[in-house]
Design a protein around this motif. Structure first.
Motif, PDB file in Angstrom:
ATOM      1  N   SER A 133       0.837  -1.199   0.000  1.00 36.77           N
ATOM      2  CA  SER A 133       0.000   0.000   0.000  1.00 36.77           C
ATOM      3  C   SER A 133       0.870   1.246   0.000  1.00 36.77           C
ATOM      4  CB  SER A 133      -0.913   0.008   1.226  1.00 36.77           C
ATOM      5  OG  SER A 133      -1.685  -1.174   1.290  1.00 36.77           O
ATOM      6  N   GLN A 134       0.317   2.320  -0.520  1.00 37.20           N
ATOM      7  CA  GLN A 134       1.036   3.600  -0.549  1.00 37.20           C
ATOM      8  C   GLN A 134       0.144   4.690   0.037  1.00 37.20           C
ATOM      9  OE1 GLN A 134       0.300   6.425  -2.584  1.00 37.20           O
ATOM     10  NE2 GLN A 134      -1.516   5.519  -3.512  1.00 37.20           N
ATOM     11  N   ASN A 171      -5.379   3.656  -3.496  1.00 39.90           N
ATOM     12  CA  ASN A 171      -4.819   2.318  -3.729  1.00 39.90           C
ATOM     13  C   ASN A 171      -5.708   1.453  -4.608  1.00 39.90           C
ATOM     14  OD1 ASN A 171      -2.256   1.740  -1.878  1.00 39.90           O
ATOM     15  ND2 ASN A 171      -3.652   3.039  -0.728  1.00 39.90           N
TER      16      ASN A 171
END
Length: 273
Positions: A133-134, A171
């Motif tokens: 995830s970012q 995301n």
């Protein structure tokens, strides 16, 4: 009458003379500063990555474990902590509104290095199995809000909520292909489930492998948006708490040094001068 030009000292000898450092001690001091920066950045990156792995853990481990309820709730609440503290350190001490973005970027780079080394080289899992995830989108909103508002409380209220709320939509583009429905033995499953069937984690207990009955096989629903909204609400308090912690941890305290300590640090004592 011509005004004489002031001599510019590029080496900063005036500052060095006022501080009491000898030229040799000043040179060692600069080298020590570079060594500190080179040591602090990897340590901070490793601490941030370890913090996320311990607190988020299973919900951000594999692509077929990113469920619709707990993943968009737990992940942003945990990932906002270090960027909020780093944002306070950069803003209070240097007036640089880049702390949250730096923290989010460092986390993403460190996570990708870990996924490449641990999963691809060590275990042979494909990259699509462990897409991390970012939070760069939410971190950019936090820094932009800090530039406009210039207040930690209002940044927590507006940008903290935005950080948690935009986590799942930001995301979604990386997870959208895994929502595609496929047929498996006469049953409808998602592409993420097929990856889970192909690459089973036999070393994990069943209660860890299946986190929620509604994983990506549910193809998303309104539950994800409810979790995102609640995550944004909790991130308001987490941002303010970790902002204050980062501000407290970055305070500078000066202690009175004796002549022995000054001589040890390469500074001229008053007695010697």
């Amino acid at each position: 009458m011509a005004i004489p030009k002031r001599k510019v000292n590029p080496k900063g000898e005036t500052v060095i003379s006022v501080s009491g450092l000898t030229p040799k001690a000043a040179r060692y001091s600069r080298i020590f500063d570079f060594l500190v920066v080179a040591a602090v950045v990897p340590l901070f990156a490793g601490a941030f990555h370890l913090h996320v792995m311990l607190t988020v853990g299973d919900w951000d481990m594999y692509v077929d474990w990113k469920d619709r309820q707990y993943w968009p709730l737990v992940a942003p609440i945990s990932m906002i902590m270090f960027p909020a503290a780093l944002q306070a350190i950069f803003w209070v001490n240097f007036r640089l509104p880049i702390g949250a973005t730096v923290g989010a970027t460092v986390l993403l780079i460190t996570t990708w290095l870990g996924r490449y080394a641990n999963w691809w080289i060590w275990t042979g899992f494909p990259f699509t199995e462990g897409v991390p995830s970012q939070v760069i989108a939410g971190a950019l909103l936090m820094d932009m809000a800090l530039i406009v508002l210039r207040n930690s409380l209002f940044t927590s209220i507006f940008a903290g909520f935005a950080f948690g709320f935009v986590f799942w939509p930001s995301n979604y583009s990386a997870l959208a292909p895994f929502y595609l429905p496929v047929e498996h033995q006469g049953m409808v499953a998602s592409l993420a489930d097929m990856i889970g069937y192909t690459f089973p984690r036999s070393n994990m207990p069943e209660y860890l492998r299946i986190i929620e009955r509604g994983t990506l096989r549910t193809f998303g629903s309104s539950v994800s948006w409810v979790s995102a909204a609640f995550a944004g609400f909790i991130c308001i308090f987490m941002h303010q708490l970790w902002w204050q912690l980062g501000r407290f941890a970055s305070q500078t305290t000066f202690l009175k040094n004796g002549d022995v300590v000054k001589s040890f640090m390469g500074m001229k004592s008053r007695r010697a001068s």
